[in-house]
Design a protein around this motif. Structure first.
Motif, short mmCIF file in Angstrom:
data_model
loop_
_atom_site.label_atom_id
_atom_site.label_comp_id
_atom_site.label_asym_id
_atom_site.label_seq_id
_atom_site.Cartn_x
_atom_site.Cartn_y
_atom_site.Cartn_z
N HIS A 159 1.18 -1.09 -0.21
CA HIS A 159 0.63 0.17 0.22
C HIS A 159 0.49 1.10 0.01
O HIS A 159 1.23 1.86 0.94
CB HIS A 159 -0.84 0.18 1.26
N HIS A 207 -4.95 0.40 7.67
CA HIS A 207 -6.34 0.29 6.71
C HIS A 207 -6.99 -1.12 6.73
O HIS A 207 -5.32 -1.71 6.73
CB HIS A 207 -5.56 1.05 5.01
N SER A 261 -8.62 -2.67 4.55
CA SER A 261 -8.07 -4.19 3.43
C SER A 261 -7.10 -3.67 2.88
O SER A 261 -7.12 -4.62 1.69
CB SER A 261 -9.38 -3.15 2.81
N GLN A 262 -5.92 -2.56 3.38
CA GLN A 262 -4.98 -2.37 1.94
C GLN A 262 -3.86 -2.75 2.58
O GLN A 262 -2.40 -3.13 1.95
CB GLN A 262 -5.35 -1.42 1.71
N ASP A 263 -3.74 -3.01 4.23
CA ASP A 263 -2.48 -3.18 4.75
C ASP A 263 -1.93 -5.10 5.49
O ASP A 263 -2.96 -5.41 5.02
CB ASP A 263 -1.73 -2.31 5.94
#
Length: 294
Positions: free
Chosen positions: A77, A100, A102-104
């Protein structure tokens, strides 16, 4: 004749005054000076990492903690997950650790958890790494959001870990934990060399939300070590968590040093409980021996 006698009297009086002054000055000069009180040397200062304003945050962290002292999820990300901003409550610059949902992940190495932490470790200054028998004080400030969402799984915001050897489980963690019906807790967790988890102190999480607190943690690293911690709310000085143990296992087999970590390290096993979070930190200090955090 009268004038001459008068003049002689004046001259004699003048010599008498000069002689008196000389004797007085001699008397003062012969008085020995009192020795100065010995001065107690000031205790050395601990090493402190302070935010200095937006930009070059990673470089600032490394300049104090040494090496590459951050563990961030930037690889998947692309953004800097530790930043700096001015905090209106503390009236100073602080660090913001962002995660985050959903991203990390954990540095593109583990995908069932997320990590955004800073640490001391092998390349760090020796004054930042605790050896056996050494007493160390850690002090820092942090603030979780008023709407912070805790997880039933692990979500550490502070860890004490072995730097090598048996360095798997953390020795100490400070962990927000979800509880049903608004019974979220802040847990102080200890794991000894037997790898048994002990929640040695549990308090309500609610008083921590939306406010700055200051942590003072002091420990003597040993198999039979000592440990104390106090977390106080900065706005009114109220103690939110306090714990003291004068016989606690704070060492690991094969370890040559121990070290602290700060930030957000959380499991994704209960991802439905999580949201994107910003946790603010300020004024990290490490003081070994008789050094003090200023």
């Amino acid at each position: 004749m009268v004038f001459k006698l008068h003049t002689l009297f004046l001259i004699a009086a003048l010599f008498s005054v000069i002689a008196c002054k000389k004797n007085t000055n001699d008397s003062v000069s012969e008085t020995p000076e009192l020795p100065e009180e010995p001065k107690t040397p000031d205790a050395p200062a601990g090493i402190t990492l302070r935010a200095d304003g937006p930009g070059n945050t990673y470089s600032l962290i490394n300049s104090i903690l040494g090496g590459t002292a951050y563990e961030v999820p930037d690889c998947a990300h692309t953004q800097e997950h530790i930043s700096e901003l001015y905090d209106n409550e503390l009236k100073t610059n602080v660090f913001v650790f962002s995660i985050h949902t959903s991203q990390d992940n954990d540095r593109c190495e583990n995908f069932d958890r997320q990590r955004n932490e800073i640490k001391t470790y092998g390349p760090s200054n020796e004054k930042l790494k605790a050896t056996i028998g050494e007493t160390v004080t850690y002090r820092w400030k942090f603030k979780i959001d008023a709407s912070f969402q805790a997880s039933p799984s692990f979500c550490h915001i502070h860890q004490i870990k072995a730097g090598d050897g048996d360095d798997g489980n953390p020795i100490i963690t400070i962990t927000p934990r979800y509880g049903a019906n608004n019974t979220d807790k802040m847990e102080l967790i200890h794991i000894g060399s037997d790898n048994v988890t002990h929640k040695v102190k549990t308090v309500d999480l609610a008083p921590f939300k939306g406010t700055w607190v200051e942590v003072t943690e002091k420990m003597k690293y040993a198999t039979n070590g000592t440990y104390s911690v106090q977390i106080k709310r900065i706005s009114d000085g109220q103690t939110l968590l306090s714990y003291d143990n004068q016989n606690i296992d704070l060492w690991r087999n094969g370890t040559t040093f121990c070290r602290p970590k700060w930030g957000i390290y959380r499991s994704l096993n209960s991802v439905s409980y999580l949201r994107d979070e910003d946790v603010r930190f300020a004024d990290f200090c490490i003081a070994e021996g008789n050094a003090v955090c200023q």
